[in-house]
Structures are given as structure tokens and as C-alpha cells.
Design a protein around this motif. Structure first.
Motif, PDB file in Angstrom:
ATOM      1  N   LYS A 230       0.902  -1.331   0.045  1.00 33.33           N
ATOM      2  CA  LYS A 230      -0.395   0.079  -0.386  1.00 33.33           C
ATOM      3  C   LYS A 230       0.605   0.979  -0.079  1.00 33.33           C
ATOM      4  CE  LYS A 230      -4.086  -2.001   2.454  1.00 33.33           C
ATOM      5  NZ  LYS A 230      -5.084  -1.499   3.035  1.00 33.33           N
ATOM      6  N   ASN A 231       1.753   1.389   0.569  1.00 34.11           N
ATOM      7  CA  ASN A 231       2.736   1.917   0.618  1.00 34.11           C
ATOM      8  C   ASN A 231       3.726   3.318  -0.882  1.00 34.11           C
ATOM      9  OD1 ASN A 231       6.302   3.611   0.063  1.00 34.11           O
ATOM     10  ND2 ASN A 231       4.839   4.311   3.023  1.00 34.11           N
ATOM     11  N   SER A 233       1.988   1.509  -3.721  1.00 31.65           N
ATOM     12  CA  SER A 233       0.763   1.677  -4.809  1.00 31.65           C
ATOM     13  C   SER A 233       0.144   3.710  -4.530  1.00 31.65           C
ATOM     14  CB  SER A 233      -1.043   1.014  -4.146  1.00 31.65           C
ATOM     15  OG  SER A 233      -1.694   1.308  -4.449  1.00 31.65           O
ATOM     16  N   TYR A 234      -0.384   3.588  -3.323  1.00 31.07           N
ATOM     17  CA  TYR A 234      -0.816   5.357  -2.541  1.00 31.07           C
ATOM     18  C   TYR A 234       0.252   6.166  -2.910  1.00 31.07           C
ATOM     19  CZ  TYR A 234      -3.958   2.620   0.232  1.00 31.07           C
ATOM     20  OH  TYR A 234      -4.881   1.881   1.080  1.00 31.07           O
ATOM     21  N   ASN A 235       1.394   5.764  -2.943  1.00 26.82           N
ATOM     22  CA  ASN A 235       2.425   6.700  -3.439  1.00 26.82           C
ATOM     23  C   ASN A 235       2.272   6.978  -5.314  1.00 26.82           C
ATOM     24  OD1 ASN A 235       3.969   8.891  -1.035  1.00 26.82           O
ATOM     25  ND2 ASN A 235       4.086   6.445  -0.560  1.00 26.82           N
ATOM     26  N   PHE A 240      -2.892   3.496  -7.115  1.00 24.66           N
ATOM     27  CA  PHE A 240      -3.968   2.639  -5.958  1.00 24.66           C
ATOM     28  C   PHE A 240      -5.387   3.204  -6.220  1.00 24.66           C
ATOM     29  CE2 PHE A 240      -3.054   7.413  -6.464  1.00 24.66           C
ATOM     30  CZ  PHE A 240      -5.049   7.799  -5.871  1.00 24.66           C
ATOM     31  N   TYR A 241      -5.742   3.385  -8.092  1.00 25.98           N
ATOM     32  CA  TYR A 241      -7.213   3.539  -8.130  1.00 25.98           C
ATOM     33  C   TYR A 241      -7.407   1.970  -8.369  1.00 25.98           C
ATOM     34  CZ  TYR A 241      -6.935   8.639  -9.197  1.00 25.98           C
ATOM     35  OH  TYR A 241      -7.072   9.731  -9.189  1.00 25.98           O
ATOM     36  N   ASP A 253      -6.994  -1.229  -4.205  1.00 26.81           N
ATOM     37  CA  ASP A 253      -6.207  -0.693  -3.406  1.00 26.81           C
ATOM     38  C   ASP A 253      -4.662  -0.644  -4.400  1.00 26.81           C
ATOM     39  OD1 ASP A 253      -7.175   0.564  -0.685  1.00 26.81           O
ATOM     40  OD2 ASP A 253      -7.294  -1.185  -0.092  1.00 26.81           O
ATOM     41  N   SER A 306       6.556   6.925  -4.749  1.00 21.72           N
ATOM     42  CA  SER A 306       6.986   5.598  -4.887  1.00 21.72           C
ATOM     43  C   SER A 306       8.415   4.660  -3.837  1.00 21.72           C
ATOM     44  CB  SER A 306       6.191   4.584  -5.824  1.00 21.72           C
ATOM     45  OG  SER A 306       4.858   5.594  -5.486  1.00 21.72           O
TER      46      SER A 306
END
Length: 436
Positions: A230-231, A233-235, A240-241, A253, A306
């Protein structure tokens, strides 16, 4: 000194500024770039080869760190690998630009400077240069091509020993080189960059024992892997979509368990975790495996945050040494986290070190030395450390391997601040064998 000579002397003292073009770089281009970087930043870089491909091309790695040539006790090792599938080109180019970004911002950007000073980074842009050489760079977005494989026609990401199911494929020279590299360094965290989707995948990629099983294959450190994925993906600008690529499943996620997507044997990711004690993610960086060079800058803009933020995650959890009371390191001691039954227990290296990625929380560590004596300790792991240093918990065994003890550690600033004579006094009062 004449003015012209003086100017040349001043210029020679300034590191060479490299402007790396966004294009597809050949093996010769790649080697030349890495040599220039090492020449320009010799104090923080070390260029080395871990072996050769079937065609005799060096498998180059650039190490970056305050002490780039050797492992330093307490400094975790991170590796980023690209191009294990020769026709997946984006990761290869992103790693070259990441190298450029790191060295040119060292001493200028506080975060990058802190990362390099606290971590030894190894970047291998291409593990399959022969496959890359067979790839048609102009034939864009193929689902697969001969360039995926090495010169012998082997998929290198199906060629590693598999401890969940037997893998009988003969090892390729590129695979052997990576295996030896993993076993001879103290890698804690790793990324393998791929193309063909946009997702962060984590172990297991396979199932223990059952070749026909399907679904989620959960490992003992599933919570840590989800956090790592997640770190990343979210960055990322779009990962993250979870639904960016046509014809690819939707990933909540932007992450997935490897086997839950599709299981396979002989993956490098599972080998890293099960044998190398290294937490590796497989990162699919682009829907198109071999996009046009004109698109590479966009991929860099989407993914560089990321790639940079992931370095800091190597400082999660607990680290330390297992020593005899005379200071001699204890190699091959097992370090177990209660409630996490790893197939192959984590073990100390030649310097008695262990690194254990854990999320914030309360844990019990149990260390057993080769002669069978053990110690257990309760630890409280706090959130991300501001100084990029994990909680330090050292274990000290007497020469005669005395009785086991249990104690509680809280926080991460205890280790190393108490002098030896105070420790001995505490030992005598509390009848314990805990060494900070």
C-alpha cells in the motif's frame, strides 16, 4: 596559476552533472552511464558485477550509501531489480533515472541525504540483458515476446528454487548469480520491477504442497507485506486506483497477493522471503510492457515518489545483534517472532545481526543460539522512526550459554545509551541477562 588552468582545476573538483535522456538504453549505454556515475560520486557509490549472462554481459549493480563497498553493522541493505523479463522495459529505465536522482541530490535534499546515510542501496537495472537485446523496442505493447526469456529460452522469474513446491527447472547463470548475491548480502527489503499491469504484488506467489490450489496464499508476515504494498501504491500517481489497465483485473488499493492474481512456481519474490530473509514486492509499473521512449518521462513522474518513499520502510520493526558476553558475534542464531511461524526461521548473519520488519505493536522475540540456549524478550515497536532507525534490541549470551530470561523493551532509544558497567549493575540487581 593561469586563469584557464585554474578554471579547469575548479571544474575538476565539481562532480560531473549527468543529464540522463529519457530513451531506451542499450547494454553498452547502461554500463557507460553506471561507470560515469561511479567516477563522479566515488565516495557514495560502488559499481560491481554479480556475474554474467549467457552471452557474457555483466550483471551490473550500483551500490549507493555512506559506506557503499561494505556492509556496516546496523545499516540495512535494500535492493531494486529491473528487467528480469527482458521485454519489460520501464523498470530498467526507471532505475537508471532513480540512480541519477539519488546521487545528484545527495547533500542537497535532506530526505535523500538521510536515506543514503542510513541505508546501503543496491540497484540492478537489468538482470536479463540478453532478453533485452532480443526485444523489438519499436513493437510496442506486446503481451509477450521472445525477449521475455533469457538466451536459453528460460523465464528467469520461474527459475528460482521453490520451497513451497519442488521446482525442477535447471538453474540459469543469471538466476545463480542472483541467488549467490542474495545469500551473500544482508538484504532486508527489495523491489522487482516489471511491466504489463499496474499493481504491487506480494507473497506468496505459490501454495505450499498443493499444485492445484487457487486463491489467497497467506504468508506469516501478511500484515507487513500489505503495508509495504500500500505504501508503494498510494505514493504512485495512479496505481492505487486499481483499474488502470484494460483487460487486467481490478485490484483493490492497487495491490494483490501474488497467488490470488495467478499462482506460479519458481518466483524470485518467494525465494527472497523464504530463503533470503528479504521482503520483496513485485511491482508492475506499466500497462504496456515496452512503451515508446517518448512515454518514459511520464512513467518517471508517476512512480518516482513511490520508489523513493519505499527506501524508508527498511527501517520498520526491530534489528540488533546476538553476541557472547565477550563481544563475539553469534552466527546462525534463530530469531523468531511469537505467532509468526516462518517456514525457514530468520537467522543471524556472520556478524550476529538480525533485521525483522514489523509494524507498530507488541511482540515477543525468541532467540536461540546454535547450542540450543534461548532468550525471549517482549518488545514494543512504535511508528516510523524519525531518525530512520528501527528499534534496536541486542541479545547477550554468556560464554557458557546461561539460563533463559524474559524482559520487556519499550521504545527505540534504549539501545546503546547505557554504559557496560551500568548494565552489569542492573544484571546483578535484576538477575537478568539483557544487554542493550
Amino acid at each position: 596559476m593561469p586563469a584557464g588552468i585554474s578554471l579547469l582545476w575548479i571544474c575538476a573538483m565539481i562532480p560531473y552533472v549527468i543529464t540522463l535522456e529519457f530513451k531506451h538504453h542499450s547494454a553498452k549505454d547502461l554500463e557507460s552511464f553506471l561507470q560515469r556515475v561511479h567516477t563522479s560520486w566515488p565516495s557514495i557509490t560502488n559499481l560491481y558485477s554479480i556475474g554474467k549472462s549467457i552471452e557474457g554481459v555483466d550483471l551490473w549493480v550500483l551500490a549507493i550509501g555512506k559506506d557503499p563497498k561494505v556492509h556496516t553493522v546496523g545499516t540495512p541493505e535494500v535492493k531494486y531489480i529491473g528487467n528480469i523479463h527482458g521485454d519489460e522495459l520501464v523498470g530498467r529505465e526507471m532505475l537508471l533515472h532513480l540512480i541519477e536522482h539519488l546521487v545528484e541530490n545527495y547533500g542537497k535534499d535532506p530526505t535523500i541525504t538521510k536515506i543514503i546515510n542510513s541505508t546501503r542501496i543496491h540497484i540492478m537495472p537489468s538482470v536479463n540483458p540478453d532478453g533485452y537485446a532480443m526485444t523489438d523496442l519499436e513493437n510496442q505493447c506486446l503481451s509477450s515476446s521472445t525477449g521475455r526469456y533469457n538466451k536459453a529460452g528460460s523465464d528467469l522469474n520461474r527459475n528460482f528454487p521453490d520451497y513451497l513446491q519442488e521446482n525442477k527447472l535447471p538453474l540459469q547463470p543469471e538466476t545463480e548469480a542472483v541467488i549467490n548475491w542474495i545469500l551473500n548480502e544482508t538484504f532486508v527489503l527489495s523491489l522487482s520491477l516489471h511491466g504489463g499491469a499496474l499493481v504491487a504484488s506480494y507473497p506468496y506467489d505459490n501454495f505450499k504442497g498443493d499444485v492445484n490450489k487457487q486463491g489467497y496464499s497467506k504468508c506469516p508476515d501478511d500484515d507487513v507485506f500489505i503495508h509495504l504494498a500500500k505504501n508503494f501504491s498510494y505514493n504512485h500517481a495512479g496505481m492505487f486506483y486499481g483499474d488502470e489497465c484494460e483487460g487486467i483485473p481490478t485490484f483493490t488499493d492497487g495491490i494483490t497477493n501474488g497467488a490470488d492474481w495467478y499462482p506460479f512456481e519458481g518466483g524470485m519474490q518467494d525465494f527472497n522471503y523464504l530463503v533470503g530473509q528479504c521482503f520483496e514486492l513485485t511491482i508492475e509499473l506499466s500497462c504496456c510492457k515496452n512503451p515508446a521512449a517518448s512515454e518514459l518521462e511520464t512513467f518517471w513522474n508517476e512512480s518516482h515518489n513511490s520508489l523513493l518513499s519505499f527506501f524508508q520502510l527498511v527501517h520498520l520493526g526491530v534489528k540488533g545483534q546476538v553476541l557472547y558476553s565477550d563481544g563475539k558475534p553469534i552466527e546462525n542464531a534463530t530469531v523468531k517472532v511469537q505467532g509468526r511461524d516462518n517456514i525457514n526461521p530468520f537467522r543471524t548473519n556472520q556478524k550476529g545481526e538480525y533485521y525483522r520488519l514489523l509494524l507498530p505493536g507488541n511482540y515477543t522475540l525468541e532467540v536461540t543460539v546454535p547450542k540450543g540456549h534461548s532468550q525471549s524478550v517482549k518488545v514494543e515497536v512504535f511508528d516510523k522512526e524519525p531518525n530512520l532507525s528501527a528499534l534496536v534490541v541486542n541479545f547477550n549470551f554468556s560464554i557458557t550459554d546461561g539460563p533463559s530470561t524474559t524482559e520487556t523493551y519499550q521504545g527505540s532509544n534504549i539501545a546503546g545509551i547505557v554504559e557496560q558497567n551500568i548494565i552489569l549493575l542492573i544484571f546483578s540487581v535484576l538477575f537478568s541477562f539483557i544487554h542493550f
